[in-house]
Design an enzyme around this catalytic site. Structure first.
Site, short mmCIF file in Angstrom:
data_model
loop_
_atom_site.label_atom_id
_atom_site.label_comp_id
_atom_site.label_asym_id
_atom_site.label_seq_id
_atom_site.Cartn_x
_atom_site.Cartn_y
_atom_site.Cartn_z
N ARG A 88 0.29 -1.52 -0.18
CA ARG A 88 -0.18 -0.05 -0.02
C ARG A 88 1.07 1.35 0.02
O ARG A 88 0.63 2.28 -0.81
CB ARG A 88 -0.70 -0.13 1.19
CG ARG A 88 -1.87 -0.83 1.44
CD ARG A 88 -2.64 -0.85 3.15
NE ARG A 88 -3.80 -2.26 3.21
CZ ARG A 88 -2.84 -3.76 3.52
NH1 ARG A 88 -1.62 -3.54 3.61
NH2 ARG A 88 -4.43 -4.34 3.41
N SER A 119 -8.24 6.20 0.61
CA SER A 119 -7.14 6.08 0.29
C SER A 119 -5.92 5.45 0.59
O SER A 119 -5.17 6.11 2.47
CB SER A 119 -6.48 7.28 -0.64
OG SER A 119 -8.16 7.76 -1.62
N HIS A 175 -2.52 0.69 9.10
CA HIS A 175 -2.67 -0.51 7.97
C HIS A 175 -1.71 -0.74 6.81
O HIS A 175 -2.26 -0.34 5.86
CB HIS A 175 -4.53 0.58 7.83
CG HIS A 175 -4.70 -0.53 6.15
ND1 HIS A 175 -6.60 -1.92 6.35
CD2 HIS A 175 -5.39 -0.24 5.32
CE1 HIS A 175 -6.30 -2.36 5.88
NE2 HIS A 175 -5.76 -0.94 4.38
N1 NAD Z 1 -8.18 2.22 3.75
C1 NAD Z 1 -8.84 0.62 3.26
O1 NAD Z 1 -9.50 -0.07 4.47
C2 NAD Z 1 -9.05 0.59 1.94
C3 NAD Z 1 -9.58 -0.04 1.90
C4 NAD Z 1 -10.01 -1.13 -0.17
C5 NAD Z 1 -9.02 0.05 -0.47
N2 NAD Z 1 -8.59 1.38 -0.13
C6 NAD Z 1 -8.09 2.32 -0.84
O2 NAD Z 1 -9.27 2.89 -1.27
C7 NAD Z 1 -8.54 3.65 -2.88
C8 NAD Z 1 -9.60 2.93 -4.03
O3 NAD Z 1 -9.52 1.95 -4.06
P1 NAD Z 1 -10.19 1.82 -5.27
O4 NAD Z 1 -10.54 0.27 -5.83
O5 NAD Z 1 -11.88 2.31 -5.45
O6 NAD Z 1 -9.64 1.69 -6.65
P2 NAD Z 1 -10.20 2.40 -7.64
O7 NAD Z 1 -9.05 2.84 -9.36
O8 NAD Z 1 -11.27 0.89 -8.43
O9 NAD Z 1 -11.27 3.81 -7.95
C9 NAD Z 1 -10.33 4.53 -7.52
C10 NAD Z 1 -11.07 6.16 -8.18
O10 NAD Z 1 -10.61 7.17 -8.01
C11 NAD Z 1 -10.73 8.12 -8.80
N3 NAD Z 1 -10.53 9.00 -8.96
C12 NAD Z 1 -8.74 9.62 -9.14
N4 NAD Z 1 -8.78 10.57 -9.14
C13 NAD Z 1 -9.22 11.37 -8.22
C14 NAD Z 1 -9.42 12.48 -8.13
N5 NAD Z 1 -8.60 13.81 -8.21
N6 NAD Z 1 -10.79 13.32 -7.77
C15 NAD Z 1 -11.87 12.20 -7.63
N7 NAD Z 1 -12.11 10.50 -7.73
C16 NAD Z 1 -10.88 10.81 -8.35
C17 NAD Z 1 -10.57 6.99 -10.61
O11 NAD Z 1 -11.42 7.63 -11.34
C18 NAD Z 1 -10.98 5.96 -9.86
O12 NAD Z 1 -12.65 5.59 -9.95
C19 NAD Z 1 -6.70 3.02 -2.75
O13 NAD Z 1 -6.35 3.71 -2.89
C20 NAD Z 1 -7.10 1.59 -2.61
O14 NAD Z 1 -5.88 1.07 -2.28
C21 NAD Z 1 -8.40 1.27 0.75
O1 LMR Z 2 -4.73 -3.73 -0.07
C1 LMR Z 2 -4.63 -3.52 -0.11
O2 LMR Z 2 -4.41 -2.44 -0.75
C2 LMR Z 2 -6.53 -2.50 -0.06
C3 LMR Z 2 -6.46 -2.64 1.10
O3 LMR Z 2 -6.10 -1.37 2.15
C4 LMR Z 2 -7.49 -3.37 1.73
O4 LMR Z 2 -6.96 -3.73 2.87
O5 LMR Z 2 -8.46 -4.39 1.05
#
Ligand code: NAD
Ligand code: LMR
EC number: 1.1.1.37
Length: 310
Positions: A88, A119, A175
């Site tokens: 990550r 994010s 995380h």
């Molecule tokens: N904290 C957690 O537990 C956790 C869990 C899962 C995913 N995540 C993180 O969440 C984020 C999103 O994951 P995802 O699977 O939904 O990715 P994804 O690629 O499916 O979706 C991300 C979206 O963000 C949009 N985007 C990018 N820049 C932007 C901006 N400036 N303004 C508005 N929208 C914008 C993109 O167009 C895209 O649709 C990643 O960084 C991922 O690592 C965190």
């Molecule tokens: O694993 C990842 O990168 C996305 C998120 O933080 C998760 O735990 O699913």
């Protein structure tokens, strides 16, 4: 109550879906930079209303923040996810700039919103959001511990052969694949310590599987997970909007709690209408305290990379 979700990708759209399906908010705005994408996701979700029976109004916006005005909660899921083999932490270069810009934009239209940061690298993005916006610490919450804890309970339920809803357990710390701390000592099967039912070796295996739970799914899916992440965000948002005061491990700014300061990292918090209403001291033992200090060192190292954006 109105929720804005910035980033209508896998996690953001799943979160909107769960929030509407469960009637957690009256309105959800999905916003994305990709032309028409958030509008499409919102329309698709709205076409579930009559079959699943919900009344939440879900709408989409292509980068028009005026549509997000007056949001009570803003979820930030914008940015790139990792690919198999990545950590990550490798996402910081792209995601830091996105998260900072998004946080500034949402506050212009929703100055009183509580911000939920999703994010990755999430603890560092939470720290960045707090520092960049100057918001009080109760209004910036990093979501990771709710998800990690649900994975911990999943792996425990698999190992025990018991329903996940009969398992209690919590993951604190960063995380990250190496910074999470699944608290096996405090996990229970309906109140009975899991150590009564599992060997130390089995518990260690569950803890290890939990820590790399996100990486395992990324390897299987080719991108990171979204169902449990989206549902975990909705769970957190529910506790805020409906003032449930659930105890949920969240990434929050510490001012001496758990022996740490000037860092956002996962600890158990009471979550209600004011966001983080209390940080709960669950009395770690010496071994857990040492793990927490090590986890905090790693998160702090990552935060040092924010110099370019802060
Ligand atoms: N904290 C957690 O537990 C956790 C869990 C899962 C995913 N995540 C993180 O969440 C984020 C999103 O994951 P995802 O699977 O939904 O990715 P994804 O690629 O499916 O979706 C991300 C979206 O963000 C949009 N985007 C990018 N820049 C932007 C901006 N400036 N303004 C508005 N929208 C914008 C993109 O167009 C895209 O649709 C990643 O960084 C991922 O690592 C965190
Ligand atoms: O694993 C990842 O990168 C996305 C998120 O933080 C998760 O735990 O699913």
């Amino acid at each position: 109550m109105k929720v804005t979700i910035v980033g209508a990708g896998n996690v953001g759209a799943t979160c909107a879906d769960v929030i509407s399906y469960r009637g957690i908010a009256s309105g959800v705005v999905l916003l994305d930079i990709k032309e028409g994408f958030a509008e499409g996701k919102a329309m698709d979700i709205m076409q579930c209303a009559t079959t699943t029976g919900f009344n939440t109004k879900v709408s989409g916006s292509t980068n028009d923040y005026s549509k997000t005005a007056g949001s009570d909660v803003v979820v930030i899921t914008s940015g790139i996810p990792r690919k198999p083999g990545m950590t990550r932490e490798e996402l910081i270069g792209i995601n830091a700039g996105i998260v900072k810009t998004v946080a500034d934009n949402v506050l212009q239209h929703s100055p009183n919103a509580i911000i939920v940061v999703v994010s990755n690298p999430m603890d560092t993005m939470t720290y960045l959001t707090l520092k960049a916006t100057g918001l009080p610490k109760n209004r910036v919450i990093g979501m990771g511990g709710a998800l990690d804890s649900s994975r911990f309970k999943y792996y425990l339920s698999q190992a025990l052969g018991k329903p996940a809803n009969d398992i209690q357990g919590m993951v604190i710390g960063g995380h990250g694949d190496t910074t999470m701390i699944p608290l096996t000592r405090l996990a229970s099967y309906n109140g009975a310590p899991i150590a009564n039912f599992m060997s130390q070796d089995e518990m260690d295996k569950v803890a290890a599987a939990t820590m790399v739970g996100g990486a395992t799914l990324t390897g299987l899916l080719g991108t990171s997970a979204w169902y449990a992440p989206g549902a975990s965000v909705a769970f957190l948002v529910d506790s805020i909007l409906n003032d449930q005061k659930r105890m949920i491990p969240c990434s929050v700014m510490l001012d001496g709690e758990y022996g740490q300061s000037d860092i956002c990292i996962g600890v158990p918090c009471i979550i209600g209408k004011n966001g983080i209403e209390q940080i709960v001291d669950i009395q770690l033992n010496d071994a857990e305290k040492a793990l927490f200090a090590k986890s905090a060192d790693a998160v702090r190292n990552m935060n040092a990379d924010l110099k370019a954006v802060l």
